[in-house]
Design an enzyme around this catalytic site. Structure first.
Site, PDB file in Angstrom:
ATOM      1  N   ARG A  30      -1.415   7.231   9.160  1.00 17.89           N
ATOM      2  CA  ARG A  30      -1.437   7.198  10.633  1.00 17.89           C
ATOM      3  C   ARG A  30      -0.346   6.296  11.196  1.00 17.89           C
ATOM      4  O   ARG A  30       0.361   6.697  12.128  1.00 17.89           O
ATOM      5  CB  ARG A  30      -2.817   6.873  11.186  1.00 17.89           C
ATOM      6  N   THR A  31      -0.171   5.124  10.638  1.00 25.00           N
ATOM      7  CA  THR A  31       0.888   4.258  11.167  1.00 25.00           C
ATOM      8  C   THR A  31       2.253   4.866  10.869  1.00 25.00           C
ATOM      9  O   THR A  31       3.155   4.859  11.706  1.00 25.00           O
ATOM     10  CB  THR A  31       0.776   2.846  10.556  1.00 25.00           C
TER      11      THR A  31
ATOM     12  N   LYS B 176      14.521   0.483 -12.431  1.00 23.91           N
ATOM     13  CA  LYS B 176      15.591   0.022 -13.341  1.00 23.91           C
ATOM     14  C   LYS B 176      15.691  -1.496 -13.336  1.00 23.91           C
ATOM     15  O   LYS B 176      16.633  -2.061 -13.859  1.00 23.91           O
ATOM     16  CB  LYS B 176      16.937   0.608 -12.897  1.00 23.91           C
TER      17      LYS B 176
ATOM     18  N   ARG C   5       6.289  -1.264   5.866  1.00 21.80           N
ATOM     19  CA  ARG C   5       4.938  -1.691   5.490  1.00 21.80           C
ATOM     20  C   ARG C   5       4.981  -2.108   4.027  1.00 21.80           C
ATOM     21  O   ARG C   5       5.578  -1.415   3.191  1.00 21.80           O
ATOM     22  CB  ARG C   5       3.942  -0.558   5.683  1.00 21.80           C
TER      23      ARG C   5
ATOM     24  N   HIS D 290      -0.345  -7.369  11.362  1.00 25.03           N
ATOM     25  CA  HIS D 290      -0.062  -5.982  11.738  1.00 25.03           C
ATOM     26  C   HIS D 290       0.321  -6.022  13.217  1.00 25.03           C
ATOM     27  O   HIS D 290      -0.438  -5.599  14.077  1.00 25.03           O
ATOM     28  CB  HIS D 290      -1.301  -5.124  11.491  1.00 25.03           C
TER      29      HIS D 290
HETATM   30  C1  NCD Z   1      -5.138  -0.589   9.516  1.00 19.97           C
HETATM   31  C2  NCD Z   1      -4.272  -1.297   8.487  1.00 19.97           C
HETATM   32  O1  NCD Z   1      -3.490  -0.637   7.796  1.00 19.97           O
HETATM   33  O2  NCD Z   1      -4.359  -2.502   8.432  1.00 19.97           O
HETATM   34  N1  NCD Z   1      -4.792   0.748   9.656  1.00 19.97           N
HETATM   35  C3  NCD Z   1      -3.861   1.063  10.603  1.00 19.97           C
HETATM   36  O3  NCD Z   1      -2.719   0.676  10.525  1.00 19.97           O
HETATM   37  N2  NCD Z   1      -4.287   1.745  11.676  1.00 19.97           N
HETATM   38  C4  NCD Z   1      -6.576  -0.774   9.333  1.00 19.97           C
HETATM   39  C5  NCD Z   1      -7.200  -0.405   8.031  1.00 19.97           C
HETATM   40  O4  NCD Z   1      -6.528   0.046   7.096  1.00 19.97           O
HETATM   41  O5  NCD Z   1      -8.414  -0.579   7.948  1.00 19.97           O
END
Ligand code: NCD
Length: 359
Positions: free
Chosen positions: A87-88, A116, A137, A170
């Site tokens: 989703r992100t 490598k 991420r 986040h």
């Molecule tokens: C969250 C995360 O990745 O921290 N998800 C997201 O980015 N919407 C929350 C989660 O994973 O529970």
């Protein structure tokens, strides 16, 4: 970036958030690398929400969408996602497409030269040469910050957006959560003075950590942290809340809090952080939002969730007008559009187009 000298890594690491935030700004004071929640000031948040709202208004017509796509069509972004995410990832991917940025992706670092023996830092530095923006991420807390620091010391610095780092931060989720709260309460006096309840795995949930920090910018906000004792919010966050004069409470009495809160922010158990073989014996059934809770929830309150959800919110709750999580996800795409436009200093073009539109 011009006008500032980055200290060596060990020295940099020891700096406080406000000093780091200053080093991650561009010369004109705008956020350049978006890495942690404490970087965002109140004026920045208000302006970003306004840009997001204007942008989505512009996007209602084909002409508007074409205009938005023209804004950054000469730029490329790399989405480097070394941790599961859909989703992100897609939210950022779509945000890039809206403003014409060409996205490319790295999602499985096991197919890169890291196999490598190349360090992840070297990999990202190499990849950064091909792009104008990195959206990242990573399972390691602080990794995005390290990359931003590293690139600051090179001849070709590009902005880095932290799309989730370890159990720690986040920040763009905090932006979309604030945007959702702001939209929900704007006709009723704003976020100020509201009671916000956070529920679930508050120990390892990075969304709650980032959002709690950002909400200290809204005077009078009260926070309730509702979790089993073994999953309660970290002392580091509580120390920041105390320093900011925020009234908060730690409790495991979910039923009481449901009736008191203006916003309830549910989260799932983050068991991907359990050590192999470890399973925390926590009963989370007491921390789930059921249809029965709808009767206790205040009529003007909202129910939020960063998603993905498990059983924390019963699906029967989804159709209640106070269930805000689907709209929250949509808000996420737009606030990410606004952040990208802010980083590339394109807001004035948005405001100009908007002024012509509403004239
Ligand atoms: C969250 C995360 O990745 O921290 N998800 C997201 O980015 N919407 C929350 C989660 O994973 O529970």
């Amino acid at each position: 970036m011009e006008d500032r000298v980055m200290p060596p890594w060990e020295e940099f690491k020891a700096l406080g958030p406000s000093e780091k935030a200053r080093l991650f700004q561009s010369g004109d004071g705008r956020v350049y690398h978006a890495l942690f929640a404490q970087q965002f000031g109140r004026a920045f948040l208000d302006a970003l929400c306004e840009t997001a709202t204007r942008t989505r208004r512009i996007a209602k017509t084909k002409g508007g969408r074409m205009f938005l796509q023209s804004l950054l069509q000469d730029r490329r972004a790399m989405l480097y996602f070394a941790q599961p995410s859909t989703r992100t990832f897609l939210s950022f991917y779509a945000a890039c497409q809206i403003v014409g940025l060409h996205p490319a992706e790295v999602r499985d670092t096991s197919t890169s030269s890291e196999l490598k023996g190349e360090s992840p830092e070297d990999s990202v530095r190499t990849f950064s040469s091909y792009f104008d923006l990195i959206i990242m991420r990573h399972p390691e807390g602080g990794f995005a910050e390290k990359i931003a620091w590293l690139l600051s010391n090179t001849e070709r610095e590009v902005p880095v957006i932290n799309a989730g780092s370890g159990k720690d931060q986040h920040p763009t989720q905090a932006l979309l959560d604030v945007y959702t709260l702001q939209r929900s309460f704007e006709a009723r006096g704003g976020i100020e003075g509201r009671t916000i309840a956070f529920v679930g795995d508050l120990l390892r949930g990075r969304t709650v950590r980032s959002l709690a920090q950002v909400l200290t910018l809204y005077p009078g906000v009260r926070m309730r942290f509702v979790a089993p004792p073994s999953l309660q919010i970290g002392q580091d966050i509580l120390a920041q809340l105390s320093a900011a004069g925020v009234e908060f409470e730690l409790t495991d009495d979910f039923n009481r809090v449901v009736g008191e809160a203006d916003a309830i922010y549910m989260t799932r158990i983050q068991d991907e952080w359990d050590k192999p073989g470890e399973s925390r014996p926590v009963d989370i059934s007491r921390f789930c939002f059921t249809p029965a809770h709808l009767k206790v929830l205040r009529p003007e309150a909202i129910l939020m969730h960063p998603l993905p959800r498990r059983h924390e919110i019963a699906v029967e709750v989804d159709s209640d007008p106070r269930a805000m999580y689907w709209r929250q996800a949509r808000n996420g795409m737009w606030i990410r559009v606004a952040l990208i436009l802010n980083i590339f200093a394109k807001e004035s073009e948005i405001h100009q187009y908007y002024a012509d539109l509403v004239r």
